[in-house]
Design a protein around this motif. Structure first.
Motif, short mmCIF file in Angstrom:
data_model
loop_
_atom_site.label_atom_id
_atom_site.label_comp_id
_atom_site.label_asym_id
_atom_site.label_seq_id
_atom_site.Cartn_x
_atom_site.Cartn_y
_atom_site.Cartn_z
N MET A 1 35.26 32.95 19.82
CA MET A 1 35.55 31.73 20.55
C MET A 1 34.38 30.76 20.40
O MET A 1 33.22 31.14 20.54
N ALA A 2 34.67 29.50 20.11
CA ALA A 2 33.64 28.49 19.92
C ALA A 2 32.98 28.14 21.26
O ALA A 2 33.62 28.17 22.31
N LYS A 3 31.70 27.84 21.18
CA LYS A 3 30.97 27.44 22.38
C LYS A 3 31.42 26.05 22.81
O LYS A 3 31.80 25.22 21.99
N HIS A 4 31.32 25.80 24.10
CA HIS A 4 31.66 24.49 24.64
C HIS A 4 30.65 23.47 24.12
O HIS A 4 29.47 23.78 23.96
N ARG A 5 31.10 22.26 23.87
CA ARG A 5 30.22 21.26 23.28
C ARG A 5 29.06 20.86 24.18
O ARG A 5 28.04 20.39 23.70
N ILE A 6 29.17 21.06 25.50
CA ILE A 6 28.08 20.68 26.38
C ILE A 6 26.83 21.53 26.10
O ILE A 6 25.72 21.07 26.31
N TYR A 7 27.00 22.73 25.58
CA TYR A 7 25.85 23.59 25.29
C TYR A 7 24.90 22.94 24.30
O TYR A 7 23.70 23.12 24.36
N ALA A 8 25.46 22.19 23.34
CA ALA A 8 24.65 21.54 22.31
C ALA A 8 24.15 20.17 22.72
O ALA A 8 23.30 19.60 22.05
N MET A 9 24.66 19.65 23.83
CA MET A 9 24.20 18.34 24.31
C MET A 9 22.77 18.45 24.82
O MET A 9 22.40 19.44 25.43
N SER A 10 22.00 17.41 24.58
CA SER A 10 20.63 17.42 25.08
C SER A 10 20.63 17.21 26.59
O SER A 10 21.36 16.37 27.12
N PHE A 11 19.82 18.02 27.27
CA PHE A 11 19.69 17.88 28.71
C PHE A 11 19.19 16.48 29.05
O PHE A 11 19.62 15.87 30.02
N ALA A 12 18.30 15.95 28.21
CA ALA A 12 17.73 14.61 28.43
C ALA A 12 18.80 13.52 28.40
O ALA A 12 18.63 12.48 29.03
N SER A 13 19.91 13.75 27.69
CA SER A 13 20.96 12.73 27.63
C SER A 13 21.79 12.70 28.91
O SER A 13 22.40 11.67 29.24
N VAL A 14 21.81 13.79 29.65
CA VAL A 14 22.59 13.87 30.89
C VAL A 14 21.72 13.61 32.12
O VAL A 14 22.19 13.07 33.12
N TYR A 15 20.45 13.95 32.03
CA TYR A 15 19.52 13.80 33.16
C TYR A 15 19.56 12.40 33.79
O TYR A 15 19.64 12.29 35.02
N PRO A 16 19.54 11.30 33.00
CA PRO A 16 19.60 9.97 33.63
C PRO A 16 20.86 9.76 34.46
O PRO A 16 20.85 9.03 35.45
N HIS A 17 21.95 10.43 34.09
CA HIS A 17 23.20 10.32 34.85
C HIS A 17 23.08 11.04 36.20
O HIS A 17 23.62 10.57 37.20
N TYR A 18 22.38 12.18 36.20
CA TYR A 18 22.11 12.88 37.46
C TYR A 18 21.31 11.96 38.39
O TYR A 18 21.63 11.81 39.57
N VAL A 19 20.26 11.35 37.84
CA VAL A 19 19.40 10.47 38.64
C VAL A 19 20.18 9.25 39.12
O VAL A 19 20.09 8.89 40.30
N ALA A 20 20.96 8.64 38.24
CA ALA A 20 21.74 7.45 38.61
C ALA A 20 22.75 7.78 39.71
O ALA A 20 22.91 7.00 40.66
N LYS A 21 23.39 8.93 39.60
CA LYS A 21 24.37 9.34 40.61
C LYS A 21 23.70 9.47 41.98
O LYS A 21 24.24 9.04 43.00
N ALA A 22 22.52 10.07 41.99
CA ALA A 22 21.78 10.25 43.24
C ALA A 22 21.30 8.91 43.79
O ALA A 22 21.48 8.62 44.98
#
Length: 117
Positions: A1-22
């Motif tokens: 089974m192929a890994k989910h694409r989020i595994y290969a996403m950079s944490f740094a690309s999502v981190y600003p979204h966490y901060v913005a949401k907060a």
């Protein structure tokens, strides 16, 4: 089974979204960092290093200094899925973080988010 694409996403690309949401809900970047530190054991310098390296999610959690055993107390639904029912370990860690950020954005007290008695 192929890994989910989020595994290969950079944490740094999502981190600003966490901060913005907060921040959109009146919370702070420091609170987001505190949640990440509580969950993973990364200190501020280590977190910044991971962000700078553009570490992917899978590596970010695999290299976490100390995954918090209290994370098993995190319950609820993220993206329509119960986090406690997710069997794949890396996806469960990602969803734990998503759930904690959601709780922060909803105004929950930090002691409750960090599962303190």
């Amino acid at each position: 089974m192929a890994k989910h694409r989020i595994y290969a996403m950079s944490f740094a690309s999502v981190y600003p979204h966490y901060v913005a949401k907060a921040e959109k809900k009146g919370r702070t970047k420091a609170e987001v960092d505190q949640i990440i530190s509580w969950l993973t054991g990364y200190g501020q310098k280590e977190l910044q290093a991971q962000l700078k390296k553009q570490t992917d999610f899978e590596t970010f959690f695999a290299e976490a200094p100390e995954i918090n055993p209290s994370r098993a107390l995190i319950k609820g639904v993220v993206c329509g899925v119960r986090v406690e029912d997710i069997e794949e370990p890396t996806m469960r860690e990602i969803r734990y973080l998503d759930k904690l950020i959601d709780e922060l954005a909803r105004g929950k007290a930090m002691d409750k988010i960090l599962r303190k008695e």
